[in-house]
Design a protein around this motif. Structure first.
Motif, PDB file in Angstrom:
ATOM      1  N   GLY A 297       0.834  -1.200   0.000  1.00 19.92           N
ATOM      2  CA  GLY A 297       0.000   0.000   0.000  1.00 19.92           C
ATOM      3  C   GLY A 297       0.856   1.232   0.000  1.00 19.92           C
ATOM      4  O   GLY A 297       1.229   1.760  -1.037  1.00 19.92           O
ATOM      5  N   CYS A 298       1.282   1.683   1.203  1.00 19.95           N
ATOM      6  CA  CYS A 298       1.950   2.985   1.317  1.00 19.95           C
ATOM      7  C   CYS A 298       3.358   2.985   0.728  1.00 19.95           C
ATOM      8  O   CYS A 298       3.837   3.991   0.265  1.00 19.95           O
ATOM      9  CB  CYS A 298       2.005   3.382   2.788  1.00 19.95           C
ATOM     10  SG  CYS A 298       3.052   2.298   3.799  1.00 19.95           S
ATOM     11  N   THR A 299       4.062   1.879   0.804  1.00 19.40           N
ATOM     12  CA  THR A 299       5.474   1.686   0.394  1.00 19.40           C
ATOM     13  C   THR A 299       6.488   2.398   1.305  1.00 19.40           C
ATOM     14  O   THR A 299       7.659   2.488   0.959  1.00 19.40           O
ATOM     15  CB  THR A 299       5.773   2.103  -1.075  1.00 19.40           C
ATOM     16  OG1 THR A 299       5.694   3.530  -1.182  1.00 19.40           O
ATOM     17  CG2 THR A 299       4.850   1.432  -2.052  1.00 19.40           C
ATOM     18  N   ILE A 302       4.183   2.286   6.816  1.00 19.90           N
ATOM     19  CA  ILE A 302       3.126   2.697   7.743  1.00 19.90           C
ATOM     20  C   ILE A 302       1.980   1.693   7.788  1.00 19.90           C
ATOM     21  O   ILE A 302       1.487   1.340   8.853  1.00 19.90           O
ATOM     22  CB  ILE A 302       2.581   4.092   7.349  1.00 19.90           C
ATOM     23  CG1 ILE A 302       3.577   5.169   7.740  1.00 19.90           C
ATOM     24  CG2 ILE A 302       1.245   4.359   8.024  1.00 19.90           C
ATOM     25  CD1 ILE A 302       3.113   6.575   7.447  1.00 19.90           C
ATOM     26  N   CYS A 303       1.545   1.221   6.597  1.00 21.93           N
ATOM     27  CA  CYS A 303       0.246   0.535   6.549  1.00 21.93           C
ATOM     28  C   CYS A 303       0.311  -0.944   6.928  1.00 21.93           C
ATOM     29  O   CYS A 303      -0.699  -1.527   7.310  1.00 21.93           O
ATOM     30  CB  CYS A 303      -0.371   0.687   5.162  1.00 21.93           C
ATOM     31  SG  CYS A 303       0.455  -0.269   3.874  1.00 21.93           S
ATOM     32  N   GLY A 304       1.459  -1.567   6.801  1.00 21.79           N
ATOM     33  CA  GLY A 304       1.584  -2.982   7.163  1.00 21.79           C
ATOM     34  C   GLY A 304       1.121  -3.949   6.095  1.00 21.79           C
ATOM     35  O   GLY A 304       1.163  -5.171   6.297  1.00 21.79           O
ATOM     36  N   THR A 305       0.682  -3.465   4.932  1.00 22.53           N
ATOM     37  CA  THR A 305       0.140  -4.353   3.893  1.00 22.53           C
ATOM     38  C   THR A 305       1.184  -5.333   3.367  1.00 22.53           C
ATOM     39  O   THR A 305       0.862  -6.463   3.000  1.00 22.53           O
ATOM     40  CB  THR A 305      -0.380  -3.499   2.711  1.00 22.53           C
ATOM     41  OG1 THR A 305      -1.222  -2.477   3.222  1.00 22.53           O
ATOM     42  CG2 THR A 305      -1.157  -4.338   1.714  1.00 22.53           C
ATOM     43  N   CYS A 306       2.443  -4.921   3.326  1.00 20.78           N
ATOM     44  CA  CYS A 306       3.477  -5.732   2.668  1.00 20.78           C
ATOM     45  C   CYS A 306       4.137  -6.720   3.622  1.00 20.78           C
ATOM     46  O   CYS A 306       5.213  -7.231   3.336  1.00 20.78           O
ATOM     47  CB  CYS A 306       4.524  -4.802   2.051  1.00 20.78           C
ATOM     48  SG  CYS A 306       5.411  -3.876   3.314  1.00 20.78           S
ATOM     49  N   LYS A 307       3.489  -6.976   4.745  1.00 15.87           N
ATOM     50  CA  LYS A 307       4.087  -7.834   5.786  1.00 15.87           C
ATOM     51  C   LYS A 307       4.198  -9.283   5.339  1.00 15.87           C
ATOM     52  O   LYS A 307       3.214  -9.851   4.859  1.00 15.87           O
ATOM     53  CB  LYS A 307       3.204  -7.738   7.031  1.00 15.87           C
ATOM     54  CG  LYS A 307       3.745  -8.383   8.253  1.00 15.87           C
ATOM     55  CD  LYS A 307       2.888  -8.045   9.461  1.00 15.87           C
ATOM     56  CE  LYS A 307       1.672  -8.943   9.567  1.00 15.87           C
ATOM     57  NZ  LYS A 307       0.953  -8.781  10.843  1.00 15.87           N
ATOM     58  N   THR A 335       8.195  -5.737   3.794  1.00 14.89           N
ATOM     59  CA  THR A 335       9.124  -5.869   2.671  1.00 14.89           C
ATOM     60  C   THR A 335       9.454  -4.524   2.027  1.00 14.89           C
ATOM     61  O   THR A 335      10.486  -4.386   1.400  1.00 14.89           O
ATOM     62  CB  THR A 335       8.543  -6.815   1.604  1.00 14.89           C
ATOM     63  OG1 THR A 335       7.258  -6.327   1.216  1.00 14.89           O
ATOM     64  CG2 THR A 335       8.417  -8.224   2.129  1.00 14.89           C
ATOM     65  N   CYS A 336       8.559  -3.527   2.197  1.00 19.02           N
ATOM     66  CA  CYS A 336       8.817  -2.237   1.534  1.00 19.02           C
ATOM     67  C   CYS A 336       9.975  -1.493   2.167  1.00 19.02           C
ATOM     68  O   CYS A 336      10.510  -0.568   1.561  1.00 19.02           O
ATOM     69  CB  CYS A 336       7.558  -1.368   1.528  1.00 19.02           C
ATOM     70  SG  CYS A 336       7.106  -0.738   3.151  1.00 19.02           S
ATOM     71  N   CYS A 337      10.319  -1.851   3.390  1.00 19.27           N
ATOM     72  CA  CYS A 337      11.419  -1.125   4.031  1.00 19.27           C
ATOM     73  C   CYS A 337      12.424  -2.104   4.645  1.00 19.27           C
ATOM     74  O   CYS A 337      13.056  -1.770   5.642  1.00 19.27           O
ATOM     75  CB  CYS A 337      10.878  -0.127   5.045  1.00 19.27           C
ATOM     76  SG  CYS A 337       9.616  -0.774   6.118  1.00 19.27           S
TER      77      CYS A 337
END
Ligand code: FES
Length: 348
Positions: A297-299, A302-307, A335-337
């Motif tokens: 989501g945010c990349t 913040i949002c936690g979508t890429c967990k 994964t985004c960070c």
């Protein structure tokens, strides 16, 4: 036994309500009848099947967990928005949408504390969840809400808020706009929020926990005003889905710093793929460059979508609150960070 909704089940839209120009509330239910369990102020991430492939958008929940049959988001279609505009055009009663969450740490504390909630524009949405929760809780809360918007018609939920404040003496409202509406009397505050207005709207702000949500320049102004007036900023909380301003990163002495010259290797276990990369790549960027699908989501953490769960190796992760310490201890990474260090394997 009460069954609680989990994000394995798609949400079904039950209602679409226009709230203000380009602002709509979408209410959802769990088709199974499960109840929603979340904390006031949290968000959900919706998977929106736009042409060209699904995208993920994170929205604050505007409903209250005290009314657990439905979950609502109230969203503003900004100019040029793809995801939210798609929602406006395609989500109707009966539409089913995949969602993940609820998540987020911008949440209300104990009900007996004194609060000052400050919002701009659609930043009112998490505040609405908090206020509805306090209202439903039944004890008289001690809350001041300052809601700012460009024009009176851009204010979101003014009637609902006024109705609630009319029944709960401890809820005080202040509305501020920067432009009047032609041919309409405006009796609220006029102008950009400043220290003087803040002190007038909430004279006892020093005694209150402050929650702020809105565009970053607005929140920066609030932070600066409060800090100038001697407020204890440890009690200040803010929510934003915009990328944080870049700051010089402080790296602890014992941390592992990614090295642009160093190579790394990431194995996507479920896909059965191993890829070479540099330590400075993020795992999400690597997956996207190679058409491997990890939702995001945010990349920016913040949002936690890429967990995803890391099953082997080490990563260096600097996030912005999108994952809990417990999750990290359980082996989850955003994964985004997350930058791979050496050989890493993930469950994706
Ligand atoms: S995409 Fe939002 S935390 Fe990674």
């Amino acid at each position: 036994m009460i069954e609680v909704w989990t994000d394995e089940e798609a949400l079904e839209c039950t209602m679409v309500v226009p709230e203000a120009p380009n602002v709509r509330t979408f209410a959802f239910r769990a088709p199974s009848g499960r109840l929603f369990d979340y904390r006031p102020g949290q968000f959900v991430t919706l998977e929106l099947p736009v042409p060209g492939g699904p995208i993920h958008r994170t929205y604050s929940i505007s409903s209250s967990p005290s009314r657990p049959l439905a979950l609502s988001v109230t969203v503003k279609a900004q100019e040029g928005s793809v995801g939210t505009r798609w929602m406006f055009d395609h989500v109707n009663v009966g539409t089913r949408i995949k969602a993940s969450g609820p998540a987020g740490s911008f949440t209300l504390g104990p009900t007996d504390r004194k609060y000052l909630l400050i919002s701009a524009g659609s930043g009112i949405t998490p505040m609405m969840s908090m206020l509805s929760y306090l209202y439903d809780y039944g004890t008289d809360p001690d809350v001041r809400l300052i809601a700012c918007a460009r024009r009176p018609t851009d204010l979101v939920f003014p009637q609902t808020l006024t109705h609630m404040a009319g029944r709960v003496p401890g809820l005080k409202l202040s509305f501020a706009v920067t432009e009047e509406e032609p041919y309409q009397v405006w009796t609220g505050y006029m102008g950009r929020l400043n220290q003087l207005m803040l002190g007038t709207m909430a004279p006892d702000y020093l005694e209150r926990d402050v929650y702020c949500c809105g565009p970053e320049p607005f929140m920066q102004m609030v932070r600066e005003a409060l800090s100038y007036m001697g407020y204890d900023m440890a009690r200040f909380r803010q929510e934003s889905f915009a990328a944080p301003a870049p700051v010089a990163e402080v790296v602890p002495d014992d941390d592992v710093v990614p090295d642009a010259a160093a190579s790394a290797q990431v194995t996507f276990a479920r896909a059965g793929v191993t890829l070479d990369c540099r330590e400075t790549d993020t795992i999400l960027a690597l997956s996207r460059a190679n058409a491997l699908r990890i939702p995001y989501g945010c990349t920016f953490g913040i949002c936690g979508t890429c967990k995803v769960r890391k099953t082997k190796g080490e990563v260096r992760m600097v996030h912005n609150g999108g994952i809990s310490d417990d999750d990290v201890a359980d082996g989850w990474i955003l994964t985004c960070c997350s930058h791979p260090v050496g050989e890493v394997e993930i469950d994706a």
